[in-house]
Design an enzyme around this catalytic site. Structure first.
Site, PDB file in Angstrom:
ATOM      1  N   GLU A 129      42.246  39.790  63.093  1.00  0.00           N
ATOM      2  CA  GLU A 129      42.019  40.788  62.029  1.00  0.00           C
ATOM      3  C   GLU A 129      40.683  41.495  62.286  1.00  0.00           C
ATOM      4  O   GLU A 129      39.709  40.950  62.644  1.00  0.00           O
ATOM      5  CB  GLU A 129      41.852  40.319  60.632  1.00  0.00           C
ATOM      6  CG  GLU A 129      41.883  41.243  59.627  1.00  0.00           C
ATOM      7  CD  GLU A 129      41.749  40.803  58.025  1.00  0.00           C
ATOM      8  OE1 GLU A 129      41.703  39.615  57.828  1.00  0.00           O
ATOM      9  OE2 GLU A 129      41.662  41.600  57.260  1.00  0.00           O
ATOM     10  N   GLY A 269      33.253  34.894  57.577  1.00  0.00           N
ATOM     11  CA  GLY A 269      33.062  33.603  57.176  1.00  0.00           C
ATOM     12  C   GLY A 269      34.374  32.690  57.512  1.00  0.00           C
ATOM     13  O   GLY A 269      34.182  31.608  57.926  1.00  0.00           O
ATOM     14  N   ALA A 270      35.549  33.295  57.548  1.00  0.00           N
ATOM     15  CA  ALA A 270      36.815  32.530  57.746  1.00  0.00           C
ATOM     16  C   ALA A 270      37.904  33.499  57.903  1.00  0.00           C
ATOM     17  O   ALA A 270      37.845  34.758  57.491  1.00  0.00           O
ATOM     18  CB  ALA A 270      37.155  31.449  56.841  1.00  0.00           C
ATOM     19  N   ASN A 273      44.761  33.235  59.169  1.00  0.00           N
ATOM     20  CA  ASN A 273      45.833  33.263  59.988  1.00  0.00           C
ATOM     21  C   ASN A 273      46.815  32.269  59.259  1.00  0.00           C
ATOM     22  O   ASN A 273      46.696  31.191  58.741  1.00  0.00           O
ATOM     23  CB  ASN A 273      45.665  32.865  61.365  1.00  0.00           C
ATOM     24  CG  ASN A 273      44.283  33.416  61.763  1.00  0.00           C
ATOM     25  OD1 ASN A 273      44.062  34.521  61.833  1.00  0.00           O
ATOM     26  ND2 ASN A 273      43.220  32.541  61.918  1.00  0.00           N
ATOM     27  N   HIS A 305      39.483  30.401  49.082  1.00  0.00           N
ATOM     28  CA  HIS A 305      39.682  32.312  49.372  1.00  0.00           C
ATOM     29  C   HIS A 305      40.844  32.225  50.382  1.00  0.00           C
ATOM     30  O   HIS A 305      41.946  33.028  50.177  1.00  0.00           O
ATOM     31  CB  HIS A 305      38.396  32.872  49.821  1.00  0.00           C
ATOM     32  CG  HIS A 305      38.669  34.116  50.021  1.00  0.00           C
ATOM     33  ND1 HIS A 305      38.425  35.311  49.334  1.00  0.00           N
ATOM     34  CD2 HIS A 305      39.033  34.814  51.303  1.00  0.00           C
ATOM     35  CE1 HIS A 305      38.732  36.393  49.826  1.00  0.00           C
ATOM     36  NE2 HIS A 305      39.054  36.142  51.144  1.00  0.00           N
ATOM     37  N   GLU A 306      40.607  31.571  51.597  1.00  0.00           N
ATOM     38  CA  GLU A 306      41.354  31.589  52.471  1.00  0.00           C
ATOM     39  C   GLU A 306      42.818  30.796  52.315  1.00  0.00           C
ATOM     40  O   GLU A 306      43.848  31.640  52.671  1.00  0.00           O
ATOM     41  CB  GLU A 306      41.107  30.848  53.878  1.00  0.00           C
ATOM     42  CG  GLU A 306      39.591  31.727  54.269  1.00  0.00           C
ATOM     43  CD  GLU A 306      39.370  32.878  54.414  1.00  0.00           C
ATOM     44  OE1 GLU A 306      40.600  33.660  54.841  1.00  0.00           O
ATOM     45  OE2 GLU A 306      38.213  33.414  54.248  1.00  0.00           O
ATOM     46  N   HIS A 309      45.009  33.562  50.218  1.00  0.00           N
ATOM     47  CA  HIS A 309      45.615  34.533  51.082  1.00  0.00           C
ATOM     48  C   HIS A 309      46.823  34.123  51.317  1.00  0.00           C
ATOM     49  O   HIS A 309      47.631  35.096  51.963  1.00  0.00           O
ATOM     50  CB  HIS A 309      44.811  34.678  52.426  1.00  0.00           C
ATOM     51  CG  HIS A 309      43.631  35.977  52.352  1.00  0.00           C
ATOM     52  ND1 HIS A 309      43.791  37.155  51.606  1.00  0.00           N
ATOM     53  CD2 HIS A 309      42.196  35.760  52.620  1.00  0.00           C
ATOM     54  CE1 HIS A 309      42.694  37.749  51.631  1.00  0.00           C
ATOM     55  NE2 HIS A 309      41.722  37.038  52.478  1.00  0.00           N
ATOM     56  N   GLU A 328      41.905  41.658  49.655  1.00  0.00           N
ATOM     57  CA  GLU A 328      40.771  41.142  49.629  1.00  0.00           C
ATOM     58  C   GLU A 328      40.082  40.974  48.059  1.00  0.00           C
ATOM     59  O   GLU A 328      39.920  40.098  47.616  1.00  0.00           O
ATOM     60  CB  GLU A 328      39.672  41.735  50.443  1.00  0.00           C
ATOM     61  CG  GLU A 328      40.044  41.516  52.111  1.00  0.00           C
ATOM     62  CD  GLU A 328      40.219  40.244  52.618  1.00  0.00           C
ATOM     63  OE1 GLU A 328      39.718  39.022  51.633  1.00  0.00           O
ATOM     64  OE2 GLU A 328      40.806  39.891  53.640  1.00  0.00           O
TER      65      GLU A 328
HETATM   66  N1  TRP Z   1      40.292  38.334  56.247  1.00  0.00           N
HETATM   67  C1  TRP Z   1      38.980  37.601  56.296  1.00  0.00           C
HETATM   68  C2  TRP Z   1      38.670  37.097  54.897  1.00  0.00           C
HETATM   69  O1  TRP Z   1      38.115  37.788  54.118  1.00  0.00           O
HETATM   70  C3  TRP Z   1      37.919  38.509  56.684  1.00  0.00           C
HETATM   71  C4  TRP Z   1      37.692  38.339  58.116  1.00  0.00           C
HETATM   72  C5  TRP Z   1      37.388  37.288  58.809  1.00  0.00           C
HETATM   73  C6  TRP Z   1      37.348  39.527  59.218  1.00  0.00           C
HETATM   74  N2  TRP Z   1      37.016  37.493  60.314  1.00  0.00           N
HETATM   75  C7  TRP Z   1      37.035  38.866  60.258  1.00  0.00           C
HETATM   76  C8  TRP Z   1      37.628  40.791  59.062  1.00  0.00           C
HETATM   77  C9  TRP Z   1      36.774  39.808  61.439  1.00  0.00           C
HETATM   78  C10 TRP Z   1      37.096  41.604  60.194  1.00  0.00           C
HETATM   79  C11 TRP Z   1      36.900  40.985  61.339  1.00  0.00           C
HETATM   80  O2  TRP Z   1      39.297  36.203  54.511  1.00  0.00           O
HETATM   81 ZN    ZN Z   2      39.715  37.581  52.603  1.00  0.00          ZN
END
Ligand code: TRP
Ligand code: ZN
Length: 881
Positions: A129, A269-270, A273, A305-306, A309, A328
């Site tokens: 991402e 942060g994380a 996937n 949070h993850e 998702h 988000e």
């Molecule tokens: N989708 C991730 C989150 O908010 C955000 C994220 C993690 C991200 N790594 C990234 C966005 C690298 C851009 C680039 O949980």
């Molecule tokens: Zn997120």
């Protein structure tokens, strides 16, 4: 279309679906030292209705094409064109499925941007991402292209005994030569940004989980060697998150395995996937000796949070990146609700509002302003912002307020039901709530499209003869940098009318704006509400629980505010009214310090704070929040113009000392009551006791000096208490021997633990003195420091720029120049991190003239640099705009 390589603007209005569909992605990734070979076999189909001769244009980023076959036959040279950024193939079948096999080779070891496939401490991992997949293979790398994936990984068994990708595990086996393979199948169609692979020598903590329908899932947390014992809390948080999503939203996990991998080099942060979350190890690894209560809360939040998702983001993803808040904002809302349920709802709300005001308000009120759903961008990485995340969550929260809990849940159910397996839009989302709630959200939807923080002004008049209270409400939205509209919004204002007995009075709204239960719906630029049947003049408690992300201006006497601070049954508002009073006093004191005037603090206000801290009716964590006074950046934001950070610092320091002196006996009692000796437990209640005890220590130190903090530092039995003392020593007594002793002791104790050394860097980088510029410069060459690791860059340079107003904005401009020079170095390594740190310049226009000029000059000089990345240039240019 959508090409950001040259930093052109991408517009929502230009969105159109792809000419081709990708049904299946069959990848083989062969990992070697210094090289990775990727073979991607795509099963494609021309979309019905698109031109029969339209070429297929795939995205790439720094790629070289090694091989290209159409249905097993090499593609003729005149039928394709390959560049690092694109692969264009023409002469493809007009209808029916066909396969395209694409060979690429990359060097993960050289990937310092940490986007795509890279190596972190020897571990192969990915971050796709938003647009990282195109750095692995040519692809339609956009979130509305959903495909199922089959991934075969091959690697040396010694270097990578663990081979992971998305979905469920398939065949594994030996390849001879010390190499082995593993196959993974992900049955859920997903966009490429959710692709992941991990390969390496990892330790693992595994536990079973039974979902609500009785399915068995294997949960796994992978860490670098020797670190799995620090993953137990993360595992516990994961199980609680899974259970909570079942209970609260009826959402069940859908694969046979769910894995989390902790990585040391990670841009954010994380990452969520599918079935294989990859984490910055900072949000996984914990134990009481190395992690603070704040770290525990952070891990719990990010794990949740993850995981959340999986439904809000993965099962239902985004049509295009303009819809980023769809996943988000909603997922932040969900993780906030989870933390509120697991901990104290009031304290969680206070901390979310603090974050919103500290990060989102300045963004919304400065040059980087953009709406929650932007309509254009140059670099999507720069839109993972507080506005998209935190204001996005506020907007969802307002939908829940407008609809009420049951209708909100029905709307969510409808959303999951209707859009599962799709790439959706904000319009789709809103429609679900309109249908479920039977409401018209047309005006409400402006929250997604109009940038800026509305101001709501409230004045009141009570007529004792008729026993009526009239509230006059006004909303205003100033035009800002985003250039979006300023039409009146639908603002839900939760409120209460508090009687002198401290209870909410029953009142009937007789005329004016719509009132529904305890919510006033403000929709017009100006409205009144008349409440009747009030036996006495009530105290008006407005915007309870921060029911809308606005700036509230109450025309309310200090006496009424102080009464509310004692009486309001809504605890959040008791915190807010005190914080507003203190904030006003700090603004005035800062202005006085700047003009050489006398600084005095209204004793009624300081006494009210101390009284709340002493109130045993509140739980300790809430009292600790009351005692966490607005910080220097927050004061600067409230001042809004002509800010002199030295004056702000003087005012704030004097307030600390004033409260320390006046509250001394209270703070001593709090220390006695709450200073902990027993075994560490990370639960919210124990954390609250540590918090209040440590904030009391801080106030006492302003009067008594560093001795008590030194003692606590040396004798601490957990990192929370040690860090609290360390911070007091370095920030309040930086020039005393006690501070120097602690700085070298801390390093020696934790020299092998990079996550703890990050704290050491940050505490020093945020010491509020001008000389910190030089200290940070020296720390740059410390052996434990490297700009290549994002956590190091953030904890030293990022923290300095974001959380040290005095030194970053040093009057001679040295802080600005220092950061700009580091940004240039960092930009060549990792543009995403450089761009993020550069946002600390965003409030430069509110500085006093000399500092403002220094910041402008620094930004202008950066902007002249032809070599800037698209990421950094986007932030610098927008900041100057
Ligand atoms: N989708 C991730 C989150 O908010 C955000 C994220 C993690 C991200 N790594 C990234 C966005 C690298 C851009 C680039 O949980
Ligand atoms: Zn997120």
């Amino acid at each position: 279309m959508l090409d950001t390589d040259q930093g052109q603007t991408v517009r929502l209005d230009d969105y159109r679906p792809t000419d081709f569909l990708i049904h299946l992605v069959d990848m083989t990734v062969r990992l070697f030292e210094g090289r990775a070979e990727i073979e991607t076999r795509l099963t494609l189909e021309r979309r019905t209705g698109t031109a029969p001769d339209a070429p297929l244009v795939l995205d790439g980023d720094e790629l070289t094409l090694e091989r290209l076959e159409l249905d097993g036959t090499p593609v003729a040279a005149d039928c394709y064109e390959a560049s690092p950024d694109h692969l264009t193939v023409s002469g493809l079948p007009e209808s029916g499925h066909f396969t395209l096999s694409i060979g690429t080779a990359i060097v993960p070891e050289n990937n310092t941007k940490l986007m795509g496939l890279y190596r972190s401490n020897g571990i192969w991992c990915t971050q796709c991402e938003a647009e990282g997949f195109r750095r692995i293979t040519y692809f339609l790398d956009r979130p509305d292209v959903l495909a199922t994936y089959r991934v075969r990984l091959e690697a040396d068994r010694r270097a990578a005994p663990i081979l992971l990708s998305n979905g469920n595990p398939g065949e594994t086996g030996d390849l001879g030569n010390g190499r082995h393979f593993a196959v993974w199948n992900d049955p859920f169609p997903k966009p490429s940004y959710l692709f992941a692979l991990v390969a390496g020598a990892l330790d693992v903590l595994k536990e079973p989980f039974e979902t609500m329908s009785g399915r068995e899932v294997e949960l796994a947390v992978y860490t670098e060697r020797g670190m799995a014992s620090r993953a137990t809390y993360a595992m516990d948080a994961l199980k609680r998150s899974m259970r909570w999503d079942e209970r609260r939203f009826g959402r069940e996990y859908d694969l046979d395995v769910f894995s989390i991998v902790a990585i040391s080099d990670f841009n954010m942060g994380a990452m969520e996937n599918k079935g294989l979350n990859i984490f910055n190890h900072k949000y996984v690894l914990l134990d009481p000796d190395v992690a603070t209560d704040g770290d525990y809360a952070g891990v719990e939040t990010v794990i949740a949070h993850e995981y959340f998702h999986n439904w809000t983001g993965n099962r239902i993803t985004c049509r295009n990146w303009f819809q980023l808040c769809l996943k988000e904002g909603l997922t932040v809302y969900r993780d906030q609700e989870f933390s509120a349920d697991e901990r104290s709802p009031t304290v969680k709300r206070i901390s979310s509002v603090r974050t919103l005001k500290a990060l989102q308000f300045p963004e919304d009120q400065g040059p980087l302003q953009h709406p929650v759903r932007p309509s254009q961008y140059r670099e999507i990485n720069n839109f993972y912002t507080a506005t998209v995340y935190d204001k996005g969550a506020e907007v969802v929260r307002m939908i829940a307020t407008v609809l009420g809990r049951d209708a909100f849940r029905r709307g969510m159910d409808l959303y999951f039901d209707r859009h599962d397996g799709e790439a959706a839009t904000i319009e789709d989302f809103i429609l679900c709530f309109e249908e479920a709630g039977g409401v018209d959200l047309t005006q409400f939807a402006l929250w997604y499209h109009q940038a800026g923080t509305p101001t709501v002004s409230v004045s009141e008049s009570y007529d004792p003869d008729t026993r009526r209270l009239t509230l006059s409400l006004r909303q205003e939205l100033a035009a800002g940098a985003a250039g979006t509209g300023t039409a009146p919004m639908h603002i839900p204002l939760r409120f209460g009318l508090v009687g002198s007995n401290g209870e909410d009075m029953d009142a009937t709204a007789e005329a004016g704006a719509e009132v529904e239960g305890d919510v006033i719906h403000l929709r017009e630029p100006e409205e009144t509400v008349v409440f009747g049947g009030l036996a006495e003049r009530p105290l008006v408690s407005m915007l309870r629980d921060f029911s809308a992300p606005v700036t509230l201006k109450m025309d309310q006497s200090e006496a009424d505010r102080l009464a509310l601070a004692r009486l309001d049954p809504n605890a959040f508002n008791r915190w807010r009214v005190l914080t507003d009073l203190i904030g006003g006093a700090l603004q005035e004191a800062s202005r006085n310090a700047q003009s050489g005037g006398q600084i005095r603090f209204d004793p009624l206000i300081t006494d009210a704070v101390i009284a709340a801290a002493a109130d045993d009716g509140f739980d300790p964590s809430f009292r600790a929040q009351i005692l966490s006074l607005p910080g220097e950046s927050e004061i600067a934001r409230m001042l809004g113009e002509n800010v002199d950070p030295d004056a702000v610092h003087t005012a704030r320091t004097l307030l600390d000392r004033t409260i320390g002196e006046k509250g001394r006996t209270v703070f001593e009692r709090l220390r006695q009551e709450f200073a902990t000796g027993g075994a560490f437990s990370p639960d919210a209640e124990s954390a609250g006791r540590r918090a209040i005890s440590n904030v009391a220590l801080d106030f006492l130190s302003t009067v008594d000096g560093p001795a008590a903090a030194s003692r606590q530092y040396a004798g601490a039995r957990n990192m929370t208490d040690r860090m609290a003392a360390f911070s007091i020593l370095v920030h309040r007594f930086g020039h005393e021997p006690e501070a120097r002793v602690a700085v070298s002791d801390f390093f020696e104790r934790y020299s092998t633990d990079e996550l703890v050394l990050d704290k050491w860097f940050t505490i020093q980088a945020t010491a509020p003195h001008g000389e910190t510029v030089e200290t940070v410069n020296v720390l740059m060459s410390h052996p434990a420091f490297t700009l290549k690791n994002p956590n190091r860059a953030r904890t030293l340079i990022g923290a300095f720029a974001a959380a040290n107003q005095v030194a970053f904005h040093r009057a001679d401009g040295a802080g600005h120049r220092f950061v700009a020079d580091r940004l240039l170095e960092l930009d060549a390594i990792n543009p995403q991190i450089a761009a993020r740190i550069a946002t600390s310049f965003r409030s430069w226009r509110s500085l006093e003239p000399a500092r403002r000029e220094s910041a402008r000059e620094t930004l202008a000089k950066l902007s002249e640099d032809k070599a800037l990345s698209v990421d950094l240039r986007d932030i610098v240019d927008r900041s100057l705009r």
